[in-house]
Design a protein around this motif. Structure first.
Motif, short mmCIF file in Angstrom:
data_model
loop_
_atom_site.label_atom_id
_atom_site.label_comp_id
_atom_site.label_asym_id
_atom_site.label_seq_id
_atom_site.Cartn_x
_atom_site.Cartn_y
_atom_site.Cartn_z
N TYR A 1 0.83 -1.21 0.00
CA TYR A 1 0.00 0.00 0.00
C TYR A 1 0.86 1.26 0.00
N MET A 2 2.05 1.20 0.63
CA MET A 2 2.95 2.35 0.63
C MET A 2 3.49 2.62 -0.77
N PHE A 3 3.71 1.55 -1.54
CA PHE A 3 4.16 1.71 -2.92
C PHE A 3 3.13 2.49 -3.73
N TYR A 4 1.86 2.13 -3.58
CA TYR A 4 0.82 2.80 -4.35
C TYR A 4 0.62 4.25 -3.90
N ILE A 5 0.86 4.53 -2.63
CA ILE A 5 0.80 5.92 -2.15
C ILE A 5 1.90 6.75 -2.82
N ALA A 6 3.11 6.17 -2.88
CA ALA A 6 4.22 6.88 -3.52
C ALA A 6 3.94 7.12 -5.00
N ARG A 7 3.36 6.14 -5.68
CA ARG A 7 3.02 6.32 -7.09
C ARG A 7 1.93 7.37 -7.27
N ALA A 8 1.01 7.45 -6.31
CA ALA A 8 -0.05 8.46 -6.39
C ALA A 8 0.52 9.87 -6.27
N VAL A 9 1.56 10.04 -5.46
CA VAL A 9 2.19 11.35 -5.30
C VAL A 9 2.85 11.80 -6.61
N MET A 10 3.24 10.85 -7.45
CA MET A 10 3.88 11.17 -8.74
C MET A 10 2.86 11.51 -9.83
N LEU A 11 1.65 11.86 -9.46
CA LEU A 11 0.56 12.00 -10.43
C LEU A 11 0.81 13.00 -11.55
N PHE A 12 1.71 13.98 -11.37
CA PHE A 12 1.97 14.97 -12.42
C PHE A 12 3.37 14.79 -13.03
N ALA A 13 3.94 13.62 -12.90
CA ALA A 13 5.34 13.42 -13.30
C ALA A 13 5.57 13.52 -14.80
N LEU A 14 4.54 13.37 -15.60
CA LEU A 14 4.72 13.39 -17.06
C LEU A 14 4.67 14.80 -17.64
N ILE A 15 4.19 15.75 -16.87
CA ILE A 15 4.01 17.11 -17.39
C ILE A 15 5.31 17.76 -17.89
N PRO A 16 6.44 17.64 -17.16
CA PRO A 16 7.63 18.41 -17.55
C PRO A 16 8.13 18.16 -18.97
N VAL A 17 8.42 16.91 -19.35
CA VAL A 17 9.03 16.65 -20.66
C VAL A 17 8.06 17.00 -21.79
N THR A 18 6.77 16.68 -21.60
CA THR A 18 5.79 17.00 -22.64
C THR A 18 5.65 18.50 -22.83
N THR A 19 5.62 19.25 -21.74
CA THR A 19 5.50 20.71 -21.82
C THR A 19 6.76 21.31 -22.44
N ILE A 20 7.92 20.74 -22.13
CA ILE A 20 9.17 21.20 -22.73
C ILE A 20 9.15 20.97 -24.24
N ARG A 21 8.66 19.82 -24.68
CA ARG A 21 8.55 19.56 -26.13
C ARG A 21 7.64 20.58 -26.80
N SER A 22 6.52 20.86 -26.15
CA SER A 22 5.58 21.83 -26.71
C SER A 22 6.22 23.20 -26.83
N ALA A 23 6.94 23.61 -25.78
CA ALA A 23 7.59 24.92 -25.80
C ALA A 23 8.64 24.99 -26.90
N MET A 24 9.39 23.90 -27.09
CA MET A 24 10.41 23.89 -28.14
C MET A 24 9.79 23.96 -29.53
N SER A 25 8.62 23.33 -29.70
CA SER A 25 7.98 23.35 -31.02
C SER A 25 7.56 24.76 -31.42
N LYS A 26 7.39 25.65 -30.43
CA LYS A 26 7.01 27.03 -30.72
C LYS A 26 8.21 27.89 -31.11
N LEU A 27 9.41 27.33 -30.93
CA LEU A 27 10.62 28.10 -31.20
C LEU A 27 11.33 27.67 -32.47
N ILE A 28 10.80 26.65 -33.16
CA ILE A 28 11.47 26.13 -34.34
C ILE A 28 10.51 26.09 -35.52
N LYS A 29 11.06 25.98 -36.72
CA LYS A 29 10.24 25.88 -37.92
C LYS A 29 9.55 24.52 -37.99
#
Length: 452
Positions: free
Chosen positions: A368-396
């Motif tokens: 159960y402690m493992f699943y609690i730790a995984r629940a805390v990571m609920l927004f872990a995917l946002i950084p790399v995807t948002t970085i890709r989006s930001a980069m796409s606005k700076l290139i052709k």
């Protein structure tokens, strides 16, 4: 009228990359679980036969099996991470120059070959070293680096700048939902034919091959490249405000750069440098954060197989499925946060979320402690995807394939180093403090905030 108004509905549906992403990820989640369980069974049988004459304590057998699995993954991840360097950039260049589907279709062929390799290992009871060759074929066809950069390029082409972050995170949501479904079923599928050692995992690997085959033929015969959603031409220089990637900054629309010089308003020499600096900082942040994520993901399967958790096949599948829920929660996070926060704030929220969860993982003693730790990571995917989006606005738009594949290859290359280092750290510390690698990942995720 835009392309959406002039294209028949059936043609627009054929531009959707989602069916390819979903079927590929179901195949991948089944393959990942199958690979871990097949390798564990192989080394478990080998360890038992080696100690049949002189019985050893259960802990000694478990430690030997853990080291064998860890060493296998060190070599396997090196092959998976390094072989795409030979072909992925070339595939991205060919996709930009000739046809957008090249990198996707070739990489899907590699996926199918690697899944067939695992199926043949199960059917013919080949040694696990054969899987290195299957992984090499996958990498030489571009691997995930070529595939995902191709997906990101198609997703960026078929969306406007205003909706690009949402579009790209939606693809990650599809990836997560498909992975969740595949992982939930993986443990149950692996247990089919469990009475026959040579057939252990046969149903699971056959399903993975079927999904990979569907993805390849769909991309070849059905998928169409969407028309670009670039901003229409304007007589005046197009200057756009992009908020939140590194504070709030202004950037010239890259698709309008030539037009500006014709009108008589050439970009000042100082403009290009800050733009390159911003892209470099985004690269650094993505790489450091990816080090933390890859290290945690690589060690986690070994962690759940040994004490204190000691999971069985079904629990392993459920644990992998819990990881894929992050795709869903990150999508919802972007949906909500993008209305009230800048990109930088969203990136930092994701990094703190993952770092906190990794720190909790270091001290997990019960399931159960493992699943609690995984629940805390609920927004872990946002950084790399948002970085890709930001980069796409700076290139052709014509450079999407090359830039995305460079980023993906950078992440893959650093991931190879991280996998080797983390597996060695895990082997050295698993008897003293098994959560050392997770604590290190927590520190790295906080460190990644600095470039942002």
């Amino acid at each position: 009228m835009g392309p959406e108004a002039t294209c028949p509905w059936s043609l627009r549906v054929r531009t959707w990359i989602e069916p390819v992403v979903a079927s590929t990820q179901v195949a991948a989640s089944l393959y990942d679980a199958g690979l871990l369980l097949v390798v564990k069974a192989s080394f478990g049988a080998e360890a038992s036969s080696n100690h049949s004459a002189s019985p050893s304590p259960r802990d000694a057998l478990e430690d030997e099996q853990q080291r064998a699995i860890s060493n296998f993954y060190i070599v396997y991840n090196l092959v998976v991470g390094l072989t795409p360097l030979l072909s992925a950039y070339g595939l991205g260049w060919l996709s930009d120059r000739y046809h957008r589907k090249i990198s996707i279709c070739v990489s899907l062929l590699g996926f199918l070959l690697s899944r067939l390799g695992l199926l043949l290992k199960v059917l013919l009871d080949w040694p696990v070293e054969v899987l290195y060759g299957a992984a090499a074929l996958n990498g030489l066809c571009g691997g995930f680096s070529a595939f995902w950069s191709g997906v990101m390029a198609l997703g960026s082409l078929g969306s406007s700048e205003k909706r690009r972050s949402l579009r790209l995170i939606l693809l990650d949501l599809i990836l997560g939902l498909a992975g969740f479904c595949g992982s939930m079923a993986s443990g149950h599928l692996f247990k089919q034919m469990t009475g026959h050692h040579s057939g252990q995992g046969l149903v699971l690997t056959a399903c993975s091959v079927s999904c990979a085959t569907f993805a390849l033929f769909y991309s070849l015969l059905v998928l169409k490249v969407p028309e670009s959603m670039a901003s229409p031409s304007k007589a005046l220089p197009a200057v756009e405000t992009v908020s939140g990637t590194v504070g709030t900054y202004r950037t010239l629309d890259p698709d309008q750069s030539d037009k500006q010089s014709v009108v008589g308003h050439p970009p000042s020499p100082g403009k290009a440098k800050p733009q390159k600096t911003i892209i470099a900082l985004l690269f650094v942040a993505a790489i450091i954060y990816d080090l933390a994520v890859v290290g945690t993901v690589d060690v986690m399967p070994l962690f759940v197989l040994r004490e204190p958790l000691s999971w069985n096949q079904v629990q392993v599948g459920y644990g992998m499925a819990a990881g894929y829920t992050i795709f869903i929660t990150s999508f919802l996070g972007v949906l909500v946060f993008s209305r009230c926060f800048q990109d930088t704030t969203m990136i930092m929220i994701g990094m703190v979320s993952f770092g906190s969860g990794a720190l909790l993982l270091a001290f997990v003693k019960e399931t159960y402690m493992f699943y609690i730790a995984r629940a805390v990571m609920l927004f872990a995917l946002i950084p790399v995807t948002t970085i890709r989006s930001a980069m796409s606005k700076l290139i052709k738009g014509s450079s999407y394939g090359k830039v995305f594949v460079i980023l993906q290859l950078s992440l893959a290359l650093t991931g190879v180093v991280t996998s080797t280092v983390y597996n060695k750290i895990y082997q050295l510390t698993m008897e003293k403090f098994v959560g050392t690698c997770f604590a290190l990942s927590s520190f790295l995720s906080v460190l990644a905030i600095i470039p942002i």
